[in-house]
Design an enzyme around this catalytic site. Structure first.
Site, mmCIF file in Angstrom:
data_model
loop_
_atom_site.group_PDB
_atom_site.id
_atom_site.type_symbol
_atom_site.label_atom_id
_atom_site.label_comp_id
_atom_site.label_asym_id
_atom_site.label_seq_id
_atom_site.Cartn_x
_atom_site.Cartn_y
_atom_site.Cartn_z
ATOM 1 N N ARG A 179 0.823 -1.223 0.000
ATOM 2 C CA ARG A 179 0.000 0.000 0.000
ATOM 3 C C ARG A 179 0.856 1.271 0.000
ATOM 4 O O ARG A 179 0.477 2.290 0.580
ATOM 5 C CB ARG A 179 -0.947 0.036 1.208
ATOM 6 N N SER A 229 -11.191 -0.516 3.760
ATOM 7 C CA SER A 229 -10.458 -0.858 4.988
ATOM 8 C C SER A 229 -9.802 0.386 5.569
ATOM 9 O O SER A 229 -9.071 1.085 4.871
ATOM 10 C CB SER A 229 -9.363 -1.878 4.685
ATOM 11 N N GLU A 304 -4.644 2.755 6.611
ATOM 12 C CA GLU A 304 -4.530 2.715 5.150
ATOM 13 C C GLU A 304 -5.177 3.986 4.579
ATOM 14 O O GLU A 304 -4.713 4.565 3.601
ATOM 15 C CB GLU A 304 -5.265 1.470 4.636
HETATM 16 C C1 LIG Z 1 -15.964 -0.379 -0.560
HETATM 17 C C2 LIG Z 1 -14.488 -0.169 -0.777
HETATM 18 C C3 LIG Z 1 -13.665 -1.258 -0.997
HETATM 19 C C4 LIG Z 1 -12.287 -1.084 -1.195
HETATM 20 N N1 LIG Z 1 -11.512 -2.186 -1.414
HETATM 21 C C5 LIG Z 1 -10.183 -2.022 -1.600
HETATM 22 C C6 LIG Z 1 -9.345 -3.163 -1.823
HETATM 23 O O1 LIG Z 1 -9.785 -4.308 -1.871
HETATM 24 N N2 LIG Z 1 -8.014 -2.951 -1.993
HETATM 25 C C7 LIG Z 1 -7.469 -1.689 -1.967
HETATM 26 O O2 LIG Z 1 -6.251 -1.563 -2.140
HETATM 27 N N3 LIG Z 1 -8.237 -0.593 -1.759
HETATM 28 C C8 LIG Z 1 -9.568 -0.728 -1.575
HETATM 29 N N4 LIG Z 1 -10.350 0.376 -1.356
HETATM 30 C C9 LIG Z 1 -9.712 1.719 -1.273
HETATM 31 C C10 LIG Z 1 -9.668 2.482 -2.613
HETATM 32 O O3 LIG Z 1 -10.773 2.116 -3.426
HETATM 33 C C11 LIG Z 1 -8.370 2.265 -3.390
HETATM 34 O O4 LIG Z 1 -7.255 2.735 -2.662
HETATM 35 C C12 LIG Z 1 -8.436 2.994 -4.752
HETATM 36 O O5 LIG Z 1 -7.461 2.502 -5.595
HETATM 37 C C13 LIG Z 1 -8.302 4.498 -4.651
HETATM 38 O O6 LIG Z 1 -8.629 5.050 -5.911
HETATM 39 P P1 LIG Z 1 -9.288 6.489 -6.010
HETATM 40 O O7 LIG Z 1 -9.419 6.846 -7.441
HETATM 41 O O8 LIG Z 1 -10.543 6.549 -5.221
HETATM 42 O O9 LIG Z 1 -8.155 7.366 -5.322
HETATM 43 P P2 LIG Z 1 -8.350 8.551 -4.285
HETATM 44 O O10 LIG Z 1 -8.945 8.032 -3.028
HETATM 45 O O11 LIG Z 1 -9.021 9.680 -4.957
HETATM 46 O O12 LIG Z 1 -6.820 8.920 -4.004
HETATM 47 C C14 LIG Z 1 -5.983 8.025 -3.312
HETATM 48 C C15 LIG Z 1 -4.555 8.576 -3.342
HETATM 49 O O13 LIG Z 1 -4.081 8.580 -4.676
HETATM 50 C C16 LIG Z 1 -3.775 9.913 -5.116
HETATM 51 N N5 LIG Z 1 -4.196 9.985 -6.515
HETATM 52 C C17 LIG Z 1 -5.394 9.637 -7.047
HETATM 53 N N6 LIG Z 1 -5.355 9.744 -8.379
HETATM 54 C C18 LIG Z 1 -4.117 10.187 -8.691
HETATM 55 C C19 LIG Z 1 -3.455 10.496 -9.914
HETATM 56 N N7 LIG Z 1 -4.041 10.362 -11.107
HETATM 57 N N8 LIG Z 1 -2.178 10.939 -9.852
HETATM 58 C C20 LIG Z 1 -1.535 11.081 -8.663
HETATM 59 N N9 LIG Z 1 -2.110 10.809 -7.479
HETATM 60 C C21 LIG Z 1 -3.379 10.353 -7.503
HETATM 61 C C22 LIG Z 1 -4.520 10.833 -4.180
HETATM 62 O O14 LIG Z 1 -3.881 12.087 -4.070
HETATM 63 C C23 LIG Z 1 -4.465 10.033 -2.882
HETATM 64 O O15 LIG Z 1 -3.228 10.201 -2.248
HETATM 65 C C24 LIG Z 1 -11.733 0.226 -1.167
HETATM 66 C C25 LIG Z 1 -12.572 1.330 -0.961
HETATM 67 C C26 LIG Z 1 -13.936 1.141 -0.773
HETATM 68 C C27 LIG Z 1 -14.816 2.342 -0.572
#
Ligand SMILES: Cc1cc2nc3c(=O)[nH]c(=O)nc-3n(C[C@H](O)[C@H](O)[C@H](O)COP(=O)(O)OP(=O)(O)OC[C@H]3O[C@@H](n4cnc5c(N)ncnc54)[C@H](O)[C@@H]3O)c2cc1C
Length: 326
Positions: A179, A229, A304
């Site tokens: 992560r 999580s 996380e």
């Molecule tokens: C129901 C649920 C289930 C989930 N299950 C999992 C799982 O199984 N495994 C897991 O790892 N995570 C899980 N997550 C967490 C999350 O979905 C992941 O971490 C996901 O990949 C984040 O993507 P996001 O687009 O929402 O990023 P954001 O939450 O918008 O951003 C996350 C981080 O990435 C950065 N970021 C985003 N896009 C960019 C970009 N283009 N360039 C540079 N930086 C960027 C942001 O600044 C921030 O630091 C879950 C979340 C939920 C709500």
């Protein structure tokens, strides 16, 4: 920078050709927890050139800049953000497959990429089928399952750096860990990612994906807004004390509330917004969970989920809290 200068600069930015601009955008509408105050300016760019222009503008003027995808791993501050939020969404959703290589824009929806891989008979992304985020967010977080991270499949990616320059990075330069990645510290904007996947049987891949989705439906909260999580679940931790959901449940914390934030009854590593929860409620609940678990088994849970403060500084949510275990 004072408030007036920043507001003047933001108006100048919005007048340029940088994509859709919204002033005083509610961050609660851009995160899966549905929590957060207003951002001064939300920009939704439609091209890499527009991203470059926004990054250059913000960095040269010292305006706080936050990049987001779906906000599914972020806790936004109740006060919102005094600067620019750059959101990569549907304009960056392109996915192309050639042989065993998938090239996708950073705003592409992760389950959509997994489905396209399955249809093309490419394996290795089964564990991402239920992750509700963008590829950019997934790569920055090196998200995935407990055993796998998307970094395993990254061959190279393209970023917009501090000065607005487009740069190609190799997998090694991203330094993926559990992560974590070097991208979290560097503050670059990921715009495109190349993934490499082994060839597999589409039926076997589909079967694994359906099993993953069934498991998620069975275990995870379904209706209340959440952020996945809350606490990290490393292999080391599994061996020593067990997964966070189990140790939080064993500490009797399921259903514990702080304001509108509640430890999910379905899965104790989830904090749900039961309606009107604030970031302060979530942080107070995280603090309480960490205290209780530490007192009970002497283990310090690490987050996380990442908290974004008013100045766009991002850090694991536990790093804001002080208690004897830290
Ligand atoms: C129901 C649920 C289930 C989930 N299950 C999992 C799982 O199984 N495994 C897991 O790892 N995570 C899980 N997550 C967490 C999350 O979905 C992941 O971490 C996901 O990949 C984040 O993507 P996001 O687009 O929402 O990023 P954001 O939450 O918008 O951003 C996350 C981080 O990435 C950065 N970021 C985003 N896009 C960019 C970009 N283009 N360039 C540079 N930086 C960027 C942001 O600044 C921030 O630091 C879950 C979340 C939920 C709500």
């Amino acid at each position: 920078m004072n408030e007036r200068t920043r507001q003047g600069d933001l108006k100048r930015l919005a007048a340029l050709d940088v994509g859709r601009c919204t002033f005083a955008a509610s961050l609660a509408e851009h995160g899966t927890w549905r929590i957060g105050g207003p951002a001064d300016l939300l920009v939704e760019p439609e091209s890499v050139a527009q991203i470059q222009a926004v990054v250059y503008f913000a960095r040269t003027r010292g305006i706080p800049l936050l990049v987001i995808g779906q906000g599914s791993n972020l806790l936004f501050a109740d006060a919102g953000l005094r600067g620019i939020v750059l959101k990569l969404g549907s304009a960056f959703a392109n996915i192309a497959i050639s042989g065993n290589t998938i090239t996708a824009a950073a705003g592409a929806w992760v389950p959509g990429i997994a489905r396209r891989a399955q249809q093309a008979g490419l394996a290795g992304l089964e564990h991402t089928i239920g992750i509700p985020g963008t590829l950019g967010g997934l790569v920055v977080m090196n998200g995935g399952s407990q055993r796998q991270g998307i970094g395993d499949n990254v061959r190279r990616l393209w970023t917009v750096g501090e000065k607005g320059k487009l740069t190609e990075l190799t997998k090694e330069e991203c330094r993926f860990g559990y992560r974590s990645s070097a991208l979290q510290e560097s503050g670059v904007v990921v715009v495109k990612v190349e993934l490499v996947c082994p060839v597999g049987d589409p039926r076997v891949i589909r079967h694994a994906m359906l099993a993953d989705l069934r498991e998620r439906r069975r275990k995870f909260p379904r209706k209340e807004p959440n952020c996945g999580s809350v606490f990290l679940s490393t292999a080391q931790m599994h061996t020593s004390v067990g997964p966070p959901g189990k140790i939080i449940e064993e500490a009797g914390l399921k259903g514990t509330r702080c304001g509108g934030a509640e430890v999910s009854h379905r899965h104790a590593n989830f904090i749900v917004n039961t309606g009107g929860a604030s970031a302060a409620d979530v942080l107070a609940l995280i603090d309480r969970i960490r205290h209780t678990v530490h007192q009970r088994i002497g283990f310090t849970l690490a987050c996380e989920v990442r908290y974004v403060d008013e100045q766009a500084v991002i850090r694991p949510a536990d790093q804001l809290l002080v208690f004897p275990g830290t």
